[in-house]
Motif scaffolding. Structure first.
Motif, PDB file in Angstrom:
ATOM      1  N   MET A  31       0.821  -1.198   0.000  1.00  0.00           N
ATOM      2  CA  MET A  31       0.000   0.000   0.000  1.00  0.00           C
ATOM      3  C   MET A  31       0.861   1.255   0.000  1.00  0.00           C
ATOM      4  N   SER A  32       1.891   1.250  -0.680  1.00  0.00           N
ATOM      5  CA  SER A  32       2.763   2.414  -0.818  1.00  0.00           C
ATOM      6  C   SER A  32       3.274   2.930   0.521  1.00  0.00           C
ATOM      7  N   GLY A  33       3.367   2.043   1.519  1.00  0.00           N
ATOM      8  CA  GLY A  33       3.965   2.433   2.779  1.00  0.00           C
ATOM      9  C   GLY A  33       3.060   3.105   3.784  1.00  0.00           C
ATOM     10  N   TYR A  34       1.756   3.130   3.547  1.00  0.00           N
ATOM     11  CA  TYR A  34       0.819   3.734   4.491  1.00  0.00           C
ATOM     12  C   TYR A  34      -0.251   2.717   4.851  1.00  0.00           C
ATOM     13  N   GLU A  35      -0.647   2.718   6.121  1.00  0.00           N
ATOM     14  CA  GLU A  35      -1.733   1.829   6.527  1.00  0.00           C
ATOM     15  C   GLU A  35      -2.438   2.380   7.754  1.00  0.00           C
ATOM     16  N   LEU A  36      -3.662   1.929   7.929  1.00  0.00           N
ATOM     17  CA  LEU A  36      -4.390   2.211   9.161  1.00  0.00           C
ATOM     18  C   LEU A  36      -4.138   1.051  10.101  1.00  0.00           C
ATOM     19  N   VAL A  37      -3.737   1.365  11.330  1.00  0.00           N
ATOM     20  CA  VAL A  37      -3.519   0.331  12.338  1.00  0.00           C
ATOM     21  C   VAL A  37      -4.419   0.613  13.530  1.00  0.00           C
ATOM     22  N   GLU A  38      -4.809  -0.447  14.200  1.00  0.00           N
ATOM     23  CA  GLU A  38      -5.562  -0.264  15.436  1.00  0.00           C
ATOM     24  C   GLU A  38      -4.582   0.174  16.521  1.00  0.00           C
ATOM     25  N   PRO A  39      -5.039   1.048  17.404  1.00  0.00           N
ATOM     26  CA  PRO A  39      -4.163   1.480  18.498  1.00  0.00           C
ATOM     27  C   PRO A  39      -3.639   0.282  19.285  1.00  0.00           C
ATOM     28  N   SER A  40      -2.339   0.308  19.568  1.00  0.00           N
ATOM     29  CA  SER A  40      -1.723  -0.783  20.308  1.00  0.00           C
ATOM     30  C   SER A  40      -0.464  -0.275  21.002  1.00  0.00           C
ATOM     31  N   MET A  41       0.001  -1.074  21.937  1.00  0.00           N
ATOM     32  CA  MET A  41       1.224  -0.753  22.663  1.00  0.00           C
ATOM     33  C   MET A  41       2.412  -0.658  21.702  1.00  0.00           C
ATOM     34  N   GLU A  42       2.342  -1.377  20.598  1.00  0.00           N
ATOM     35  CA  GLU A  42       3.413  -1.386  19.604  1.00  0.00           C
ATOM     36  C   GLU A  42       3.732   0.023  19.087  1.00  0.00           C
ATOM     37  N   TYR A  43       2.709   0.881  19.017  1.00  0.00           N
ATOM     38  CA  TYR A  43       2.893   2.241  18.487  1.00  0.00           C
ATOM     39  C   TYR A  43       2.831   3.310  19.586  1.00  0.00           C
ATOM     40  N   ARG A  44       2.989   2.901  20.832  1.00  0.00           N
ATOM     41  CA  ARG A  44       2.856   3.818  21.962  1.00  0.00           C
ATOM     42  C   ARG A  44       3.746   5.055  21.819  1.00  0.00           C
ATOM     43  N   ASP A  45       5.035   4.863  21.638  1.00  0.00           N
ATOM     44  CA  ASP A  45       5.963   5.991  21.589  1.00  0.00           C
ATOM     45  C   ASP A  45       5.658   6.928  20.421  1.00  0.00           C
ATOM     46  N   GLU A  46       5.329   6.349  19.266  1.00  0.00           N
ATOM     47  CA  GLU A  46       5.011   7.161  18.091  1.00  0.00           C
ATOM     48  C   GLU A  46       3.731   7.959  18.314  1.00  0.00           C
ATOM     49  N   TYR A  47       2.739   7.332  18.946  1.00  0.00           N
ATOM     50  CA  TYR A  47       1.483   8.024  19.235  1.00  0.00           C
ATOM     51  C   TYR A  47       1.727   9.169  20.220  1.00  0.00           C
ATOM     52  N   LEU A  48       2.456   8.890  21.291  1.00  0.00           N
ATOM     53  CA  LEU A  48       2.731   9.920  22.288  1.00  0.00           C
ATOM     54  C   LEU A  48       3.515  11.078  21.680  1.00  0.00           C
ATOM     55  N   ASP A  49       4.403  10.788  20.753  1.00  0.00           N
ATOM     56  CA  ASP A  49       5.143  11.836  20.054  1.00  0.00           C
ATOM     57  C   ASP A  49       4.183  12.729  19.274  1.00  0.00           C
ATOM     58  N   MET A  50       3.198  12.122  18.595  1.00  0.00           N
ATOM     59  CA  MET A  50       2.220  12.913  17.852  1.00  0.00           C
ATOM     60  C   MET A  50       1.405  13.793  18.803  1.00  0.00           C
ATOM     61  N   ILE A  51       0.980  13.235  19.918  1.00  0.00           N
ATOM     62  CA  ILE A  51       0.183  14.002  20.885  1.00  0.00           C
ATOM     63  C   ILE A  51       1.002  15.167  21.438  1.00  0.00           C
ATOM     64  N   ARG A  52       2.260  14.924  21.771  1.00  0.00           N
ATOM     65  CA  ARG A  52       3.130  16.006  22.272  1.00  0.00           C
ATOM     66  C   ARG A  52       3.233  17.134  21.241  1.00  0.00           C
ATOM     67  N   GLU A  53       3.473  16.745  19.995  1.00  0.00           N
ATOM     68  CA  GLU A  53       3.593  17.742  18.936  1.00  0.00           C
ATOM     69  C   GLU A  53       2.314  18.573  18.824  1.00  0.00           C
ATOM     70  N   TRP A  54       1.178  17.898  18.836  1.00  0.00           N
ATOM     71  CA  TRP A  54      -0.107  18.578  18.684  1.00  0.00           C
ATOM     72  C   TRP A  54      -0.357  19.516  19.863  1.00  0.00           C
ATOM     73  N   MET A  55      -0.062  19.048  21.065  1.00  0.00           N
ATOM     74  CA  MET A  55      -0.290  19.872  22.258  1.00  0.00           C
ATOM     75  C   MET A  55       0.583  21.116  22.252  1.00  0.00           C
ATOM     76  N   GLU A  56       1.789  21.009  21.735  1.00  0.00           N
ATOM     77  CA  GLU A  56       2.690  22.162  21.677  1.00  0.00           C
ATOM     78  C   GLU A  56       2.136  23.280  20.798  1.00  0.00           C
ATOM     79  N   THR A  57       1.308  22.929  19.811  1.00  0.00           N
ATOM     80  CA  THR A  57       0.727  23.942  18.927  1.00  0.00           C
ATOM     81  C   THR A  57      -0.443  24.658  19.585  1.00  0.00           C
ATOM     82  N   GLY A  58      -1.053  24.023  20.590  1.00  0.00           N
ATOM     83  CA  GLY A  58      -2.240  24.589  21.225  1.00  0.00           C
ATOM     84  C   GLY A  58      -3.504  24.436  20.401  1.00  0.00           C
ATOM     85  N   GLU A  59      -3.415  23.748  19.287  1.00  0.00           N
ATOM     86  CA  GLU A  59      -4.582  23.542  18.421  1.00  0.00           C
ATOM     87  C   GLU A  59      -5.539  22.523  19.030  1.00  0.00           C
TER      88      GLU A  59
END
Length: 182
Positions: free
Chosen positions: A1-29
C-alpha cells in the motif's frame, strides 16, 4: 500500500502516538478526532477505553460505538488518527458524522488527510456503512477539500454555536481507489 496503513491502536505504536500528541499539544490547536483528547498517561487504560468504545454496549448517554485507527507510514511514524462512528445519533447527524479525522501538524499539506479519509471509508464500508456523513467547519477549507477529493457531496450547512458546519455524504463504495498512490 505504498507504505501507508491504518492500524488499530496498540502498545506497539505507543511511543510514536505519544510523540504525535506532544507535537499537537505544543501547537495549542484543537485535537481532532475527539479520542486524541483522551488521557493516555496510563496507556493500557487508554487502549482499554478505545476497545470499550468499539465493542461496549453500555457507553453512556449520547455515545455510539466507534473504531479508532492511526495512519502510519513505512517508518512506523503515526501521521494522524481517525475515529469511525458505527451509527449516528441526533447530535452526530448535526455535527461529527460517521468519521472524524486529523493529521499531526508537521505532516499536513502532504495529501495524508485525503489518504486517511479514503482508507477510513473502506473501513466504514466494512462496518456496513454504505453512505458516510462527514462534517467540517466551513472555514476549514483543507478539510472540505479532503472530503471533496473522496467523493463528498455537500448536503447542507448549519450554524452550531456560532460556527457554520458543512455536512457531506460520501458513498463508501466510491472511496478513492488510488488512495494508496498518494
Amino acid at each position: 500500500m505504498s507504505g501507508y496503513e491504518l492500524v488499530e491502536p496498540s502498545m506497539e505504536y505507543r511511543d510514536e502516538y505519544l510523540d504525535m500528541i506532544r507535537e499537537w499539544m505544543e501547537t495549542g490547536e484543537n485535537m481532532v478526532p475527539f479520542v486524541l483528547k483522551f488521557d493516555c498517561a496510563d496507556f493500557d487504560a487508554f487502549l482499554r477505553e478505545l476497545h470499550r468504545l468499539k465493542t461496549g454496549s453500555d457507553l453512556g448517554s449520547g455515545k455510539v460505538n466507534s473504531s479508532t485507527y492511526w495512519l502510519v507510514n513505512a517508518d512506523r511514524r503515526v501521521l494522524g488518527a481517525v475515529n469511525i462512528r458505527h451509527t449516528l445519533n441526533e447530535q452526530l447527524l448535526t455535527i461529527g458524522g460517521h468519521i472524524g479525522y486529523g493529521i499531526r501538524p508537521s505532516e499536513r499539506r502532504k495529501g495524508h488527510a485525503t489518504r486517511l479519509l479514503a482508507l477510513a471509508l473502506r473501513k466504514a464500508r466494512g462496518l456496513g456503512i454504505s453512505k458516510a456523513l462527514v462534517t467540517c467547519d466551513k472555514e476549514n477549507v483543507g478539510s472540505a477539500k479532503t472530503i471533496l477529493n473522496n467523493g463528498g457531496v455537500l448536503d447542507s450547512e448549519d450554524t452550531v454555536k456560532g460556527t457554520v458546519i458543512q455536512r457531506y455524504w460520501i458513498e463508501t463504495g466510491e472511496a478513492e481507489a488510488d488512495a494508496d498512490d498518494r
